[in-house]
Design a protein around this motif. Structure first.
Motif, short mmCIF file in Angstrom:
data_model
loop_
_atom_site.label_atom_id
_atom_site.label_comp_id
_atom_site.label_asym_id
_atom_site.label_seq_id
_atom_site.Cartn_x
_atom_site.Cartn_y
_atom_site.Cartn_z
N ARG A 237 0.82 -1.20 0.00
CA ARG A 237 0.00 0.00 0.00
C ARG A 237 0.86 1.26 0.00
O ARG A 237 0.61 2.20 -0.73
N ALA A 238 1.93 1.26 0.78
CA ALA A 238 2.83 2.42 0.84
C ALA A 238 3.58 2.60 -0.48
O ALA A 238 3.88 3.73 -0.87
N LEU B 287 2.35 1.75 -3.51
CA LEU B 287 1.39 2.23 -4.51
C LEU B 287 0.84 3.62 -4.17
O LEU B 287 0.57 4.41 -5.07
N TRP B 288 0.65 3.88 -2.89
CA TRP B 288 0.12 5.17 -2.45
C TRP B 288 0.86 5.60 -1.20
O TRP B 288 0.51 5.21 -0.09
N PRO B 289 1.90 6.44 -1.34
CA PRO B 289 2.70 6.84 -0.18
C PRO B 289 1.86 7.57 0.88
O PRO B 289 0.83 8.18 0.56
N ARG B 290 2.30 7.51 2.12
CA ARG B 290 1.57 8.15 3.22
C ARG B 290 1.39 9.65 3.00
O ARG B 290 0.35 10.20 3.33
N GLY C 77 1.25 11.16 0.19
CA GLY C 77 0.55 11.45 -1.06
C GLY C 77 1.49 11.46 -2.25
O GLY C 77 2.71 11.53 -2.12
N LEU C 78 0.91 11.37 -3.43
CA LEU C 78 1.68 11.33 -4.66
C LEU C 78 2.17 12.70 -5.11
O LEU C 78 3.10 12.80 -5.89
N SER C 79 1.56 13.75 -4.61
CA SER C 79 1.94 15.10 -5.06
C SER C 79 3.11 15.68 -4.27
O SER C 79 3.62 16.74 -4.64
#
Length: 184
Positions: A16-17, A19-22, A24-26
């Motif tokens: 999960r981390a 694919l989607w970091p804590r 956020g992707l931005s």
């Protein structure tokens, strides 16, 4: 251990981390943008560096993007660091889109018929056999021709955006320095 977790991270949490970091992707792109804006240079030099990096990112010369960007920025008196950082526009996520767009645009510019265009199976066969001279006509030439307008458009758009952003950022920074009591 001094810094070990009490509860070990599970594989599902790691996935999960990834694919989607804590945070956020931005967060990464925001950091890069602020790093470029904080450079101590004129807005024009920063914008030329950003434009050079964006232009080189649209070329099919992978592995040479930083060298091309720094060379262009040096020729046009741009910021070399901004040029090098901006080449991150060509990354594993965007490279397939850039290659496809430059190839299709090159085919359209050259007026090559679909029958003469190489299929992906043909390209893979030529790459496996290291037949790069056969790849020039059906693949590399259209890709190179198609990358030129994309590079020019990317350079113009990124120059305009970077110039305005750098000018506004530096103007706000100078206002904060003059009046440190006001909050933004």
């Amino acid at each position: 251990m001094l810094f070990r977790r009490r509860k070990p991270v599970t594989i599902s949490e790691r996935l999960r981390a990834f694919l989607w970091p804590r945070k956020g992707l931005s967060r990464g792109p925001r950091y890069i943008a602020l790093r470029i804006l904080r450079l101590s240079s004129t807005p024009h030099a920063i914008a030329v560096g950003v434009a050079a990096g964006a232009a080189s990112s649209f070329t099919p010369f992978f592995g040479l993007h930083i060298i091309i960007a720094v060379g262009i920025a040096f020729l046009f008196s741009g910021n070399l660091v901004a040029a090098a950082i901006t080449t991150a526009l060509a990354n594993p996520v965007t490279i397939p889109m850039i290659l496809t767009a430059s190839y299709e645009l090159g085919i359209a510019i050259l007026g090559v018929e679909s029958a003469h265009a190489a299929s992906s199976a043909d390209v893979m066969r030529m790459v496996e056999h290291f037949d790069f001279s056969a790849l020039w006509g059906p693949v590399f030439k259209p890709m190179l021709i198609g990358s030129l307008p994309l590079s020019a458009a990317g350079a113009v758009i990124s120059y305009l955006a970077a110039y305005q952003a750098a000018r506004l950022f530096q103007k706000r920074r100078q206002a904060r320095v003059k009046d440190p009591g006001s909050s933004t």
